[in-house]
Write an enzyme that holds these catalytic residues in place. Structure first.
Site, PDB file in Angstrom:
ATOM      1  N   TYR A   3      -2.893 -27.099   9.041  1.00  0.00           N
ATOM      2  CA  TYR A   3      -1.539 -27.653   9.103  1.00  0.00           C
ATOM      3  C   TYR A   3      -0.478 -26.535   9.087  1.00  0.00           C
ATOM      4  O   TYR A   3       0.521 -26.615   9.811  1.00  0.00           O
ATOM      5  CB  TYR A   3      -1.298 -28.618   7.925  1.00  0.00           C
ATOM      6  CG  TYR A   3      -2.272 -29.778   7.873  1.00  0.00           C
ATOM      7  CD1 TYR A   3      -2.691 -30.420   9.036  1.00  0.00           C
ATOM      8  CD2 TYR A   3      -2.768 -30.241   6.661  1.00  0.00           C
ATOM      9  CE1 TYR A   3      -3.590 -31.476   8.988  1.00  0.00           C
ATOM     10  CE2 TYR A   3      -3.662 -31.304   6.607  1.00  0.00           C
ATOM     11  CZ  TYR A   3      -4.065 -31.918   7.777  1.00  0.00           C
ATOM     12  OH  TYR A   3      -4.944 -32.967   7.718  1.00  0.00           O
ATOM     13  N   GLU A  15      -0.387 -35.907   3.529  1.00  0.00           N
ATOM     14  CA  GLU A  15      -0.857 -35.454   2.219  1.00  0.00           C
ATOM     15  C   GLU A  15      -2.226 -34.822   2.396  1.00  0.00           C
ATOM     16  O   GLU A  15      -3.009 -35.268   3.237  1.00  0.00           O
ATOM     17  CB  GLU A  15      -1.033 -36.623   1.238  1.00  0.00           C
ATOM     18  CG  GLU A  15       0.239 -37.315   0.833  1.00  0.00           C
ATOM     19  CD  GLU A  15       0.477 -38.559   1.669  1.00  0.00           C
ATOM     20  OE1 GLU A  15      -0.497 -39.126   2.195  1.00  0.00           O
ATOM     21  OE2 GLU A  15       1.648 -38.950   1.815  1.00  0.00           O
TER      22      GLU A  15
HETATM   23  C1  LIG Z   1      -9.875 -30.178   8.523  1.00  0.00           C
HETATM   24  C2  LIG Z   1     -10.768 -30.346   9.752  1.00  0.00           C
HETATM   25  C3  LIG Z   1     -10.299 -31.578  10.534  1.00  0.00           C
HETATM   26  C4  LIG Z   1     -10.622 -29.096  10.645  1.00  0.00           C
HETATM   27  O1  LIG Z   1     -11.360 -29.315  11.838  1.00  0.00           O
HETATM   28  P1  LIG Z   1     -12.223 -28.149  12.547  1.00  0.00           P
HETATM   29  O2  LIG Z   1     -12.573 -28.645  13.892  1.00  0.00           O
HETATM   30  O3  LIG Z   1     -13.339 -27.741  11.676  1.00  0.00           O
HETATM   31  O4  LIG Z   1     -11.172 -26.955  12.592  1.00  0.00           O
HETATM   32  P2  LIG Z   1     -10.835 -26.036  13.846  1.00  0.00           P
HETATM   33  O5  LIG Z   1     -12.054 -25.375  14.339  1.00  0.00           O
HETATM   34  O6  LIG Z   1     -10.046 -26.835  14.825  1.00  0.00           O
HETATM   35  O7  LIG Z   1      -9.909 -24.928  13.171  1.00  0.00           O
HETATM   36  C5  LIG Z   1      -8.498 -24.991  13.292  1.00  0.00           C
HETATM   37  C6  LIG Z   1      -7.865 -24.280  12.140  1.00  0.00           C
HETATM   38  O8  LIG Z   1      -8.273 -24.879  10.896  1.00  0.00           O
HETATM   39  C7  LIG Z   1      -8.425 -23.875   9.897  1.00  0.00           C
HETATM   40  N1  LIG Z   1      -9.833 -23.720   9.570  1.00  0.00           N
HETATM   41  C8  LIG Z   1     -10.890 -24.312  10.181  1.00  0.00           C
HETATM   42  N2  LIG Z   1     -12.042 -23.952   9.563  1.00  0.00           N
HETATM   43  C9  LIG Z   1     -11.687 -23.119   8.555  1.00  0.00           C
HETATM   44  C10 LIG Z   1     -12.423 -22.434   7.546  1.00  0.00           C
HETATM   45  N3  LIG Z   1     -13.768 -22.523   7.463  1.00  0.00           N
HETATM   46  N4  LIG Z   1     -11.744 -21.688   6.661  1.00  0.00           N
HETATM   47  C11 LIG Z   1     -10.388 -21.576   6.711  1.00  0.00           C
HETATM   48  N5  LIG Z   1      -9.629 -22.213   7.657  1.00  0.00           N
HETATM   49  C12 LIG Z   1     -10.279 -22.973   8.560  1.00  0.00           C
HETATM   50  C13 LIG Z   1      -7.891 -22.597  10.535  1.00  0.00           C
HETATM   51  O9  LIG Z   1      -6.489 -22.568  10.363  1.00  0.00           O
HETATM   52  C14 LIG Z   1      -8.223 -22.835  11.999  1.00  0.00           C
HETATM   53  O10 LIG Z   1      -7.430 -22.050  12.853  1.00  0.00           O
HETATM   54  P3  LIG Z   1      -8.003 -20.609  13.331  1.00  0.00           P
HETATM   55  O11 LIG Z   1      -9.270 -20.917  14.077  1.00  0.00           O
HETATM   56  O12 LIG Z   1      -6.919 -20.076  14.206  1.00  0.00           O
HETATM   57  O13 LIG Z   1      -8.247 -19.825  12.071  1.00  0.00           O
HETATM   58  C15 LIG Z   1     -12.263 -30.466   9.339  1.00  0.00           C
HETATM   59  O14 LIG Z   1     -12.580 -29.393   8.494  1.00  0.00           O
HETATM   60  C16 LIG Z   1     -12.625 -31.762   8.622  1.00  0.00           C
HETATM   61  O15 LIG Z   1     -12.945 -32.773   9.273  1.00  0.00           O
HETATM   62  N6  LIG Z   1     -12.609 -31.729   7.292  1.00  0.00           N
HETATM   63  C17 LIG Z   1     -12.982 -32.913   6.489  1.00  0.00           C
HETATM   64  C18 LIG Z   1     -11.916 -33.972   6.555  1.00  0.00           C
HETATM   65  C19 LIG Z   1     -10.582 -33.433   6.073  1.00  0.00           C
HETATM   66  O16 LIG Z   1     -10.497 -32.695   5.112  1.00  0.00           O
HETATM   67  N7  LIG Z   1      -9.509 -33.851   6.783  1.00  0.00           N
HETATM   68  C20 LIG Z   1      -8.170 -33.466   6.424  1.00  0.00           C
HETATM   69  C21 LIG Z   1      -7.636 -34.375   5.382  1.00  0.00           C
HETATM   70  S1  LIG Z   1      -6.025 -33.827   4.820  1.00  0.00           S
END
Ligand SMILES: CC(C)(COP(=O)(O)OP(=O)(O)OC[C@H]1O[C@@H](n2cnc3c(N)ncnc32)[C@H](O)[C@@H]1OP(=O)(O)O)[C@@H](O)C(=O)NCCC(=O)NCCS
Length: 188
Positions: free
Chosen positions: A132, A120
């Site tokens: 995702y 979710e």
């Molecule tokens: C969601 C989360 C885990 C992503 O981790 P991250 O290390 O920042 O993301 P990554 O650098 O690995 O990016 C992977 C993908 O995520 C998406 N993404 C990451 N940052 C993004 C941004 N600023 N805007 C849009 N998409 C983004 C993209 O699909 C990206 O793929 P791409 O680089 O090919 O475009 C992080 O933002 C987080 O910890 N968020 C707070 C907690 C949370 O919301 N967890 C999920 C609960 S459902």
């Protein structure tokens, strides 16, 4: 030039080692949790997942200096699996660490026999949904007012068949691209 004065340093890939979460990691995980979610899990929830839930598998991502910068967890119940949480410390986001953790969870799920995976996400969490979707999750339903803090809807996302050729090829291609992006010879 000193690394902290090099303007390109922020763009450099970070090397993270992923390992099973232990009770000793909960304190560091809780700090990231508080910075990542508007309603945090209590530390007792992580302790219970680690100690009492045989279906739960939790991991932390550490930098070479030992600092924990990411964590994630899944439940695997026969052919079904569920991503329960995933987060990256805000100072280290946008460097593929979240993606690396998700790939680890997907591999863990398939290694343990799962064919299907669900999760979710808040309807407003476009970043997580984008991550995702990249890994083949599609939105299958909405749970209305799922989050008690603000009454926000949850989108329920799902991916599979994890063990089918189509998904395995997609995952292998994405993993290859991820390895190149983070400059590693292997994700796990
Ligand atoms: C969601 C989360 C885990 C992503 O981790 P991250 O290390 O920042 O993301 P990554 O650098 O690995 O990016 C992977 C993908 O995520 C998406 N993404 C990451 N940052 C993004 C941004 N600023 N805007 C849009 N998409 C983004 C993209 O699909 C990206 O793929 P791409 O680089 O090919 O475009 C992080 O933002 C987080 O910890 N968020 C707070 C907690 C949370 O919301 N967890 C999920 C609960 S459902």
């Amino acid at each position: 030039m000193r690394a902290d004065l090099d303007p390109r340093a922020a763009d450099r890939p970070e090397h993270m080692t992923i390992e099973p979460m232990t009770s000793a990691d909960i304190r560091a995980v809780m700090q990231i949790e508080a910075l990542s979610f508007s309603t945090s899990w209590p530390s007792s929830a992580f302790a219970s997942e680690l100690n009492d839930n045989k279906l739960a598998h939790y991991f932390v991502g550490r930098l070479p200096n030992g600092v924990i910068v990411a964590y994630g967890g899944i439940w695997v119940i026969l052919e079904d699996s569920h991503v329960t949480t995933i987060a990256v410390h805000p100072d280290h986001r946008g460097k593929k660490l979240g993606e690396e953790m998700l790939v680890h969870l997907l591999r863990e799920a398939t290694d343990r026999g799962a064919s299907w995976i669900t999760l979710e996400a808040r309807e407003s969490n476009g970043i997580a949904q984008s991550l995702y979707r990249k890994y083949g999750f599609t939105t299958v339903s909405t749970r209305r007012a799922y989050y008690s803090d603000n009454g926000e809807n949850a989108v329920v996302m799902w991916a599979g068949n994890l063990r089918g050729d189509l998904y395995r090829n997609r995952l292998a291609t994405l993993e290859h691209e991820l390895r190149i992006a983070i400059g590693k010879s292997g994700v796990r």
